[in-house]
Scaffold this active site. Structure first.
Site, short mmCIF file in Angstrom:
data_model
loop_
_atom_site.label_atom_id
_atom_site.label_comp_id
_atom_site.label_asym_id
_atom_site.label_seq_id
_atom_site.Cartn_x
_atom_site.Cartn_y
_atom_site.Cartn_z
N HIS A 1 43.74 37.82 40.64
CA HIS A 1 43.98 38.30 42.22
C HIS A 1 42.59 37.84 42.84
CE1 HIS A 1 47.05 41.09 40.44
NE2 HIS A 1 47.67 39.96 41.13
N GLU B 1 39.35 40.07 43.21
CA GLU B 1 38.85 40.87 42.16
C GLU B 1 37.56 40.03 41.51
OE1 GLU B 1 42.32 41.64 39.84
OE2 GLU B 1 43.15 42.72 41.07
N ARG C 1 44.50 38.40 48.13
CA ARG C 1 45.05 38.85 46.63
C ARG C 1 45.75 37.55 45.98
NH1 ARG C 1 46.90 43.18 43.36
NH2 ARG C 1 49.05 42.64 42.69
N HIS D 1 41.24 41.94 34.97
CA HIS D 1 41.53 42.30 36.42
C HIS D 1 40.48 43.44 36.83
CE1 HIS D 1 45.63 40.70 37.04
NE2 HIS D 1 45.59 40.39 35.71
N GLU E 1 41.38 46.35 33.24
CA GLU E 1 41.04 46.77 34.88
C GLU E 1 39.68 47.14 34.61
OE1 GLU E 1 43.02 46.22 37.34
OE2 GLU E 1 44.93 45.96 36.74
#
Length: 426
Positions: free
Chosen positions: A185, A188, A243, A313, A387
């Site tokens: 994305h 990020e 994104r 991510h 994440e």
């Protein structure tokens, strides 16, 4: 006449500059709220807001995933703030403001005070542009010929190269491998920073660090520093909060697909949108995106050797594993959980950063078409999604001062997983 022509050229030049500047999306006065829906009525209000005004869901990624008891991080444009304040106050929904001015946070990411778009040399502690990353890839591969090789596996929608770095001690025989990607994305930015950091650590510590030396002697690691190259470039040049990919879709003026909803794993059944204008658009078909298909083809063609898949991510401080497209537990659930818990404990040991681990659907929310579920269903047992930092205070706009600690702690978790994989080949 000459002066008239010169003046016309000048006007044309400044006109073009104005157009170029106008295309750079600004966020002055926009705020990021954390909403706390505790009633069905609160969930309805959030969904109604999403339908009636332009908002950007930071977490979860779409209004369809809003549920009671789940915090919602949402960017509200300045022009809608009065309406949103009134709506929230009337509903008695709890909320707090995490980012007072999104543009100030965008400008503040570069701790040097330089514009994120200003030309600077490559650095492991700043957010590098794609051109800087591309040059770094070439120099890293040429400086470490016995340990690093560059592979161009395809091209993006806009024609940029899709590049892997294969890291491992040269061997006459085929070695088992780990595949890791960053930058799915576009916004990020901390994730490509981590992939670059991993390569740096591999090159610098091979021969001195026992764990890394053993890993690279016995396995190869494929590192894809930026998966969604077109989107990443666009997030640097035009819209920091972009994104998706940058593909054009027939029948709509909306651009791009969410690449992590585009894999053939319960495709578009849950937690993904069939609306091309949505940030979680799943694409027209599975692997409709050239980036998705290229990576899937590469992994399919090397699936006999790839033993782990790691995709990085941000944000939320989570270590997830399959499944996300269903609440069913993976066949190897207990082992995947044990390894994830060990990895997060290793990560926490450095700076005390707390991570939560578990299967995607149950731990955060269901989402179909993800690369980790797809890799697992292909037969790659050790399939994980990180994440990274933080838990929402900065969100996607993590300052450059946090790149080093984020990467240092994440290295411990990735090395923990890699060591387990190396000792438990199948």
């Amino acid at each position: 006449m000459a002066s008239f022509t010169a003046n016309m050229k000048l006007l044309l030049f400044f006109g073009l500059v104005a157009v170029a500047l106008a295309e750079v999306k600004r966020f002055e006065g926009d705020k990021v709220f954390r909403l706390k829906p505790n009633l069905d009525a609160h969930v309805t209000i959030i969904k109604d807001l999403a339908k009636s005004i332009e908002v950007d869901f930071w977490s979860p990624h779409s209004e369809d995933l809003v549920t009671i008891g789940t915090d919602v991080d949402i960017q509200i444009p300045a022009r809608y703030l009065n309406l949103v304040y009134t709506t929230l106050d009337q509903s008695a929904m709890e909320y707090e403001i995490f980012i007072e001015d999104v543009q100030a946070a965008v400008d503040g990411q570069a701790d040097s005070g330089a514009s994120p778009r200003a030309h600077r040399a490559h650095s492991y502690t700043k957010y590098n542009t794609w051109s800087e990353i591309e040059a770094w890839i070439d120099s890293t591969a040429s400086a470490n010929p016995t340990l690093v090789s560059k592979q161009v596996i395809g091209k993006t929608f806009e024609g940029r190269p899709l590049i892997l770095l294969k890291i491992g001690k040269s061997s006459s025989s085929t070695k088992p491998a780990i595949f890791m990607d960053c930058g799915f994305h576009a916004r990020e930015w901390i994730t490509p920073a981590f992939c670059q950091w991993f390569v740096k650590e591999a090159v610098e510590t091979y021969g001195s660090d026992t764990e890394m030396t053993s890993l690279l002697n016995n396995m190869d690691v494929y590192v894809m520093p930026v998966f969604n190259v077109d989107g990443y470039v666009f997030s640097h040049t035009n819209n920091r909060m972009w994104r998706k990919t940058r593909s054009k879709i027939s029948g709509t003026s909306c651009i791009g697909t969410d690449p992590n909803r585009n894999f053939d794993a319960g495709w578009c059944t849950i937690g993904a949108s069939s609306d091309p204008c949505s940030d979680t658009f799943c694409g027209k078909t599975p692997e409709s995106e050239i980036e998705t298909k290229t990576v899937a083809d590469f992994i399919r063609s090397n699936k006999s050797t790839i033993k782990a898949y790691i995709t990085v991510h941000s944000y939320s401080q989570l270590l997830l594993f399959p499944y996300s497209y269903t609440y069913d537990l993976a066949a190897h659930h207990s082992e995947l959980l044990t390894v994830a818990q060990g990895a997060t404990a290793a990560l926490t040991s450095l700076y005390g950063t707390r991570y939560t681990s578990g299967p995607g659907a149950a731990t955060i929310y269901p989402a179909a078409g993800g690369s980790d579920d797809w890799a697992y269903d292909l037969g790659i047992k050790y399939s994980y999604t990180f994440e990274l930092r933080d838990t929402g205070f900065y969100g996607f706009l993590l300052p450059e001062s946090q790149i080093k600690p984020t990467c240092e702690e994440t290295m411990l978790a990735v090395k923990y997983i890699a060591t387990h994989v190396q000792k438990n080949l199948y």
